[in-house]
Each structure stands twice: as C-alpha cells, then as structure tokens.
Scaffold this motif. Structure first.
Motif, PDB file in Angstrom:
ATOM      1  N   GLY A   1       0.817  -1.270  -0.022  1.00  0.00           N
ATOM      2  CA  GLY A   1      -0.181  -0.097  -0.014  1.00  0.00           C
ATOM      3  C   GLY A   1       0.713   1.398   0.142  1.00  0.00           C
ATOM      4  O   GLY A   1       0.257   2.264  -0.858  1.00  0.00           O
ATOM      5  N   VAL A   2       1.929   1.271   0.817  1.00  0.00           N
ATOM      6  CA  VAL A   2       3.180   2.214   0.811  1.00  0.00           C
ATOM      7  C   VAL A   2       3.581   2.579  -0.641  1.00  0.00           C
ATOM      8  O   VAL A   2       3.608   3.722  -0.952  1.00  0.00           O
ATOM      9  CB  VAL A   2       3.930   2.276   1.788  1.00  0.00           C
ATOM     10  CG1 VAL A   2       5.146   3.577   1.942  1.00  0.00           C
ATOM     11  CG2 VAL A   2       3.129   2.270   3.326  1.00  0.00           C
ATOM     12  N   ALA A   3       4.014   1.463  -1.119  1.00  0.00           N
ATOM     13  CA  ALA A   3       4.416   1.433  -2.473  1.00  0.00           C
ATOM     14  C   ALA A   3       3.628   2.138  -3.500  1.00  0.00           C
ATOM     15  O   ALA A   3       4.128   2.944  -4.305  1.00  0.00           O
ATOM     16  CB  ALA A   3       5.400   0.185  -2.849  1.00  0.00           C
ATOM     17  N   GLY A   4       2.385   1.522  -3.321  1.00  0.00           N
ATOM     18  CA  GLY A   4       1.233   1.900  -4.489  1.00  0.00           C
ATOM     19  C   GLY A   4       1.041   3.582  -4.331  1.00  0.00           C
ATOM     20  O   GLY A   4       1.025   4.030  -5.160  1.00  0.00           O
ATOM     21  N   ALA A   5       1.012   3.812  -3.026  1.00  0.00           N
ATOM     22  CA  ALA A   5       0.762   5.488  -2.738  1.00  0.00           C
ATOM     23  C   ALA A   5       1.971   5.997  -3.292  1.00  0.00           C
ATOM     24  O   ALA A   5       1.757   7.326  -3.879  1.00  0.00           O
ATOM     25  CB  ALA A   5       0.498   5.530  -1.182  1.00  0.00           C
ATOM     26  N   ALA A   6       3.339   5.796  -3.230  1.00  0.00           N
ATOM     27  CA  ALA A   6       4.388   6.430  -3.774  1.00  0.00           C
ATOM     28  C   ALA A   6       4.220   6.559  -5.332  1.00  0.00           C
ATOM     29  O   ALA A   6       4.477   7.552  -5.830  1.00  0.00           O
ATOM     30  CB  ALA A   6       5.511   5.808  -3.247  1.00  0.00           C
ATOM     31  N   LEU A   7       3.941   5.264  -5.847  1.00  0.00           N
ATOM     32  CA  LEU A   7       3.666   5.084  -7.183  1.00  0.00           C
ATOM     33  C   LEU A   7       2.502   6.221  -7.786  1.00  0.00           C
ATOM     34  O   LEU A   7       2.787   7.035  -8.759  1.00  0.00           O
ATOM     35  CB  LEU A   7       3.605   3.866  -7.685  1.00  0.00           C
ATOM     36  CG  LEU A   7       3.394   3.869  -9.149  1.00  0.00           C
ATOM     37  CD1 LEU A   7       4.723   4.137  -9.917  1.00  0.00           C
ATOM     38  CD2 LEU A   7       3.313   2.201  -9.729  1.00  0.00           C
ATOM     39  N   THR A   8       1.430   6.341  -7.018  1.00  0.00           N
ATOM     40  CA  THR A   8       0.588   7.245  -7.367  1.00  0.00           C
ATOM     41  C   THR A   8       0.893   8.724  -7.197  1.00  0.00           C
ATOM     42  O   THR A   8       0.556   9.547  -7.954  1.00  0.00           O
ATOM     43  CB  THR A   8      -0.725   6.716  -6.352  1.00  0.00           C
ATOM     44  OG1 THR A   8      -1.165   5.503  -6.644  1.00  0.00           O
ATOM     45  CG2 THR A   8      -1.875   7.754  -6.733  1.00  0.00           C
ATOM     46  N   GLY A   9       1.572   9.040  -5.866  1.00  0.00           N
ATOM     47  CA  GLY A   9       2.331  10.193  -5.940  1.00  0.00           C
ATOM     48  C   GLY A   9       3.226  10.293  -7.033  1.00  0.00           C
ATOM     49  O   GLY A   9       3.142  11.814  -7.488  1.00  0.00           O
ATOM     50  N   ALA A  10       4.126   9.718  -7.446  1.00  0.00           N
ATOM     51  CA  ALA A  10       4.885   9.987  -8.502  1.00  0.00           C
ATOM     52  C   ALA A  10       3.942  10.368  -9.754  1.00  0.00           C
ATOM     53  O   ALA A  10       4.422  11.133 -10.811  1.00  0.00           O
ATOM     54  CB  ALA A  10       5.761   8.651  -8.925  1.00  0.00           C
ATOM     55  N   VAL A  11       2.855   9.577 -10.107  1.00  0.00           N
ATOM     56  CA  VAL A  11       2.096   9.963 -11.286  1.00  0.00           C
ATOM     57  C   VAL A  11       1.605  11.235 -11.077  1.00  0.00           C
ATOM     58  O   VAL A  11       1.571  11.905 -12.190  1.00  0.00           O
ATOM     59  CB  VAL A  11       1.013   8.748 -11.618  1.00  0.00           C
ATOM     60  CG1 VAL A  11      -0.147   9.083 -12.720  1.00  0.00           C
ATOM     61  CG2 VAL A  11       1.786   7.356 -11.978  1.00  0.00           C
ATOM     62  N   THR A  12       0.780  11.580 -10.102  1.00  0.00           N
ATOM     63  CA  THR A  12       0.301  12.865 -10.074  1.00  0.00           C
ATOM     64  C   THR A  12       1.322  14.082  -9.936  1.00  0.00           C
ATOM     65  O   THR A  12       1.146  15.175 -10.530  1.00  0.00           O
ATOM     66  CB  THR A  12      -0.633  12.811  -8.588  1.00  0.00           C
ATOM     67  OG1 THR A  12       0.218  12.511  -7.529  1.00  0.00           O
ATOM     68  CG2 THR A  12      -1.974  11.948  -8.906  1.00  0.00           C
ATOM     69  N   GLY A  13       2.606  13.652  -9.340  1.00  0.00           N
ATOM     70  CA  GLY A  13       3.715  14.708  -9.433  1.00  0.00           C
ATOM     71  C   GLY A  13       3.950  14.873 -10.858  1.00  0.00           C
ATOM     72  O   GLY A  13       4.258  16.019 -11.252  1.00  0.00           O
TER      73      GLY A  13
END
Length: 153
Positions: free
Chosen positions: A6-18
């Motif tokens: 979940g943390v890794a997926g949230a980081a990936l989601t943050g990278a996409v929105t970033g």
C-alpha cells in the motif's frame, strides 16, 4: 493487502500525480510565454490558473480512487492529506527551479511521491508515529530550505 504494498502503491500514485503536476506547470508556463511574447505591457493570461486547477481536479480524482484501492484508509482524509502534501512540495520545488518551471526529473518526482507515501505510512497504526515524525521533519526542512534560499540570493 500487505501494508508495505500500500505504501509503495501510494508512492507510485504520488509520482504519477507529481509527473502530471510538473507537466501541466511546464505547459502553462510555455503557453503563458507564447501568449505574452509580443506584448509590450503587463500581460496576464489564464494559463497558470488553468494549469493549477486542472492538476488539482485530476490529482484529487486520482488520489481519491487509487489510495483506497491500495488499502489506505480513511478515504477522504488520505486523499486530502496527500494532495495537501503534494501542494506543499510543489511550493517548495518552485523557488529552486533553474527556469520558470521545475523540470520533470527524478528528485522532483521523489519529492512529490513522498506525500502520499507518508500518508499511507500514517494509515498503518504501528507505523503512525514514524510517519508523523517524518512528515514533520520534511515540513520543517522545506520551510528552512526556502528561508535559506531567500536569504542567500
């Protein structure tokens, strides 16, 4: 679902929105310069506001959908906190940009991915204290960095 995923997926989601935020920022800056190229007076366009509003709308939807899929709960609070931390990161990255808009590079994307990742860390009760301390340290470090940047130049 494993909380580390979940943390890794949230980081990936943050990278996409970033990546989306930096791309829209560069687009808005380029269109603003193009529109004002022939102007001899003050030139105000709607492109910067359009870029900001488009990113906020898209990022809010992406975070509201993706974070619950990653097991980050509570849904509304996690999405709002992630968006707020990404806005803070953008405000910190902006003054350090060599040109008018920050580049889409790995350090900037990592900085923007940290917000949702730390919110996901705080969603796990056993990791909450460490996540809150990390958020506090990053917030203070960002304030100090911008303060040092303004004092040095």
């Amino acid at each position: 679902m494993n909380k580390a995923y979940g943390v890794a997926g949230a980081a990936l989601t943050g990278a996409v929105t970033g990546w989306l935020a930096l791309g829209l920022w560069q687009w808005a800056d380029a269109e603003d310069k193009r529109s004002c190229a022939d102007s001899t007076s003050v030139c105000l366009t709607y492109y910067p506001l359009t870029g900001i509003l488009a990113w906020v709308a898209l990022a809010a939807v992406i975070l509201a959908v993706a974070l619950p899929l990653m097991g980050v709960r509570p849904r509304k609070t996690a999405a709002a906190a992630s968006l707020a931390l990404q806005l803070y990161a953008l405000a910190i990255i902006g003054p350090f940009a060599p040109r008018d808009a920050p580049e889409t590079n790995a350090p900037n994307l990592i900085a923007l991915a940290l917000g949702p990742a730390l919110v996901a860390v705080c969603a796990v009760p056993a990791w909450r204290r460490a996540g809150l301390i990390a958020i506090g340290v990053l917030l203070v470090a960002g304030m100090v960095a911008v303060g040092i940047d303004k004092d040095m130049f």
